[in-house]
Design a protein around this motif. Sequence first.
Motif: not given
Length: 196
Positions: A33-62
Amino acid sequence: MERPALLLFVGLCSSGLWAEHTTVGPEEFRLVGTDSRCTGGLQRRIQGSEWSEVWDIDMKILANVCRRLDCGSLVSVRETRDNLNITCSDSVRLENRSSRCSGRLEVKSNNWWSSVCEDDFDLLDAEVVCRELGCGAPSVLQGALYGEAEAPILSREFLCEGHESVLLDCGSSWRKTKACPPDKAVGLTCSGTAAS
């Protein structure tokens, strides 16, 4: 056997936007969603599933996502209506800030954080920093706007042309003048001023 970490850059030509992919364990992450390499909306895909938006995630993982994207450390996390928007940077930060997009500028050089002298920094340099942090365009650039320098002041003048994606990609030269006083440390406010 577990796959090694995967780092790909995928240009989205039709929209002018990009996505960066990284694998962290069984999960893949990307910023969109941005043209900056290190910023944007976070999406996750688990083992080949579809990409989905991330709402809640551990700060260590981020923080790990930022490192795997070769973007240094996590600077800020914002909740939008769609998902989490994260900003990573390994070279610039805004300290003593009232929002995630305003504060006293510090630059990392040789593993040390340093303030920047107002005389060595102009509007083109500010445009690059605001872009690197995913904060829009610069709106205020003034010495000591967010307090006097606490870190040592960098003896380097930045020579950005305005198109660079990160400040450390800009040309620079060593300052030829005398030392910069602490009250001349660059304070910067970018137009994207949402609180972190």
